[in-house]
Scaffold this motif. Structure first.
Motif, short mmCIF file in Angstrom:
data_model
loop_
_atom_site.label_atom_id
_atom_site.label_comp_id
_atom_site.label_asym_id
_atom_site.label_seq_id
_atom_site.Cartn_x
_atom_site.Cartn_y
_atom_site.Cartn_z
N LEU A 338 -23.38 -12.84 24.87
CA LEU A 338 -22.45 -12.32 23.88
C LEU A 338 -21.49 -13.39 23.37
O LEU A 338 -21.17 -13.45 22.18
CB LEU A 338 -21.66 -11.15 24.50
CG LEU A 338 -21.16 -10.06 23.55
CD1 LEU A 338 -22.27 -9.55 22.65
CD2 LEU A 338 -20.56 -8.91 24.34
N SER A 339 -21.07 -14.26 24.27
CA SER A 339 -20.08 -15.28 23.87
C SER A 339 -20.72 -16.35 22.99
O SER A 339 -20.02 -17.17 22.42
CB SER A 339 -19.46 -15.92 25.10
OG SER A 339 -20.44 -16.70 25.77
N ARG A 340 -22.05 -16.34 22.87
CA ARG A 340 -22.70 -17.34 22.02
C ARG A 340 -23.07 -16.78 20.66
O ARG A 340 -23.77 -17.41 19.88
CB ARG A 340 -23.93 -17.91 22.73
CG ARG A 340 -23.56 -18.52 24.10
CD ARG A 340 -24.69 -19.31 24.70
NE ARG A 340 -25.91 -18.52 24.78
CZ ARG A 340 -27.10 -18.99 24.47
NH1 ARG A 340 -27.22 -20.22 24.04
NH2 ARG A 340 -28.17 -18.22 24.59
N GLU A 341 -22.61 -15.57 20.39
CA GLU A 341 -22.86 -14.98 19.08
C GLU A 341 -21.81 -15.43 18.07
O GLU A 341 -20.66 -15.72 18.45
CB GLU A 341 -22.82 -13.45 19.19
CG GLU A 341 -24.02 -12.86 19.89
CD GLU A 341 -25.29 -12.93 19.03
OE1 GLU A 341 -25.17 -12.82 17.78
OE2 GLU A 341 -26.38 -13.11 19.58
N ALA A 342 -22.20 -15.47 16.80
CA ALA A 342 -21.25 -15.83 15.72
C ALA A 342 -20.47 -14.58 15.33
O ALA A 342 -20.76 -13.94 14.32
CB ALA A 342 -22.01 -16.40 14.54
N LEU A 343 -19.52 -14.22 16.16
CA LEU A 343 -18.78 -12.98 15.94
C LEU A 343 -17.48 -13.25 15.20
O LEU A 343 -16.61 -13.95 15.69
CB LEU A 343 -18.49 -12.31 17.28
CG LEU A 343 -19.71 -11.69 17.97
CD1 LEU A 343 -19.41 -11.41 19.44
CD2 LEU A 343 -20.12 -10.40 17.26
#
Length: 385
Positions: A338-343
DNA sequence: GAAACGTGGAT
DNA sequence: TATCCAAGTTT
């Protein structure tokens, strides 16, 4: 005894005053070359793109992260666009990231790694407009260019007490800035004007008493410099509403999808959602959910402000079995990924609200202390069906 | 020329 | 909470 201030010769003109002030009071910024050192065009370009409509404080951690990860324009050009978008996430105006990457590929390819030095050539590159082309030409290459950003607009509008309102008065301001711009040290002059606008000639209460231009300034003479620049009234910001669908699989995976490359939050990841519009009806929201599972409406709303509208998001949550397949256009993202998503920021708010904030990397690598958060909304679900 | 395009901090 | 603002560009 030698006193450098007393030895200072009275400036012959306003531009001399700016340059001598800059020599003594220049800000020490990560992307800025030290005095007498050559500028790095890659660092100048990268910082200028990041600084478009963005504060110095917000840019600093992103600039460091980008330079550490992609030390040269070749490294950046060779990187997948997805990684660039991910590193940019949280900084806003995401078309900048796409244009940044496109520009890096052009420089690394057709330009053989070297940025063009003229304004006209720079201007043709993606993401480089009139301001940025002038800034790079002047700061990175010492070319005389008229650099006009928001700071310069304010300083010039006050210096000449320009009564006509922005934005229509821009051509006049540019003409005044042109006359001020020296043929020697145009890059330092540009940075001096911007530093002046950022630290002395500030929007609210300018520090005229310590301003190197005070003797030249019509705005100060007028008695109320802060009223410049005059601005045209701006449109009211409408509000839109919508729903976000938080769907969590048994193993903790979250359903996400990627937005289209063009338009708002282009190319960024998001929790599936409804359309956002002025007359959104929460009662009918589930009709737009990506799959038919029993949703519960959470007792929270997400507030977010974009440039041209405010958004209120209702959050609906559902659980899905391990065997549940993601519908077309959607995908399951494991907690560790999740922390590697472009959020973008608004989606971080959604995940924060459902208690998944701990799975996210803080924006811009900042060590943001955990704000006192409302008790997990997921624990206080109201029945939606 | 107008509108679209993000976000966080200050007031 | 509401408004303003920050090194603008693209369509």
């Amino acid at each position: 005894m030698y006193d450098p201030d007393a030895a200072q010769i009275a400036p012959f003109c306003a531009s001399d005053a700016v340059l001598s002030w800059y020599d003594r009071h220049r800000r020490d910024l990560p992307w800025r070359a030290k005095p007498l050192e050559p500028a790095d065009p890659y660092a100048v370009w990268l910082s200028e793109i990041m600084l478009q409509q963005t504060t110095v404080a917000a840019v600093k951690p992103y600039f460091s992260a980008f330079l550490a990860r992609w030390p040269s324009v070749h490294d950046l050009a060779a990187s997948p666009i997805e990684e660039v978008m991910r590193e940019w996430a949280g900084l806003g105006y995401y078309s900048r990231a796409r244009n940044l990457h496109a520009c890096a590929k052009m420089i690394a390819g057709a330009f053989e790694g070297r940025f063009p030095q003229s304004e006209a050539e720079l201007r043709r590159l993606p993401g480089i407009g009139p301001y940025t082309a002038a800034a790079i030409a002047a700061i990175a290459f010492g070319r005389r260019a008229v650099v006009v950003d928001g700071n310069v607009e304010r300083v010039v509008a006050r210096l000449f007490a320009i009564e006509a309102p922005l934005p229509s008065v821009r051509p006049l301001i540019r003409a005044k800035a042109d006359v001020l711009t020296p043929h020697e040290r145009p890059g330092d002059f540009a940075q001096g004007m911007m530093d002046l606008g950022a630290t002395i000639c500030t929007p609210r209460s300018p520090a005229c008493a310590i301003c190197p231009l005070s003797d030249f300034c019509e705005g100060r003479r007028s008695g109320d410099p802060a009223r410049f620049p005059v601005k045209a009234p701006k449109a009211v910001r409408p509000r839109r509403r919508g729903a976000a669908f938080y769907i969590c699989r048994e193993d903790g995976a979250v359903m996400l999808r990627t937005r289209p490359n063009k338009g708002l939050l282009g190319g960024m990841s998001e929790v599936p959602g409804s359309v956002w519009d002025a007359d959104f009806d929460p009662a009918a929201a589930l009709g737009q959910a990506p799959m038919r599972v029993p949703f519960k409406r959470l007792d929270v709303t997400i507030e977010h402000v974009f440039t041209h509208f405010s958004l209120t998001l209702e959050v609906f949550a559902a659980a899905a079995p391990l065997a549940q397949e993601a519908p077309a256009g959607c995908r399951w993202v494991a907690p560790a990924d999740l922390s590697r998503e472009a959020l973008p920021g608004v989606m971080r708010k959604v995940l924060e609200a459902v208690g998944r904030g701990g799975d996210l990397k803080p924006n811009g690598e900042q060590a943001r202390q955990a704000k006192p958060r409302a008790p997990r909304a997921i624990a206080s679900m109201a029945d939606a069906g």
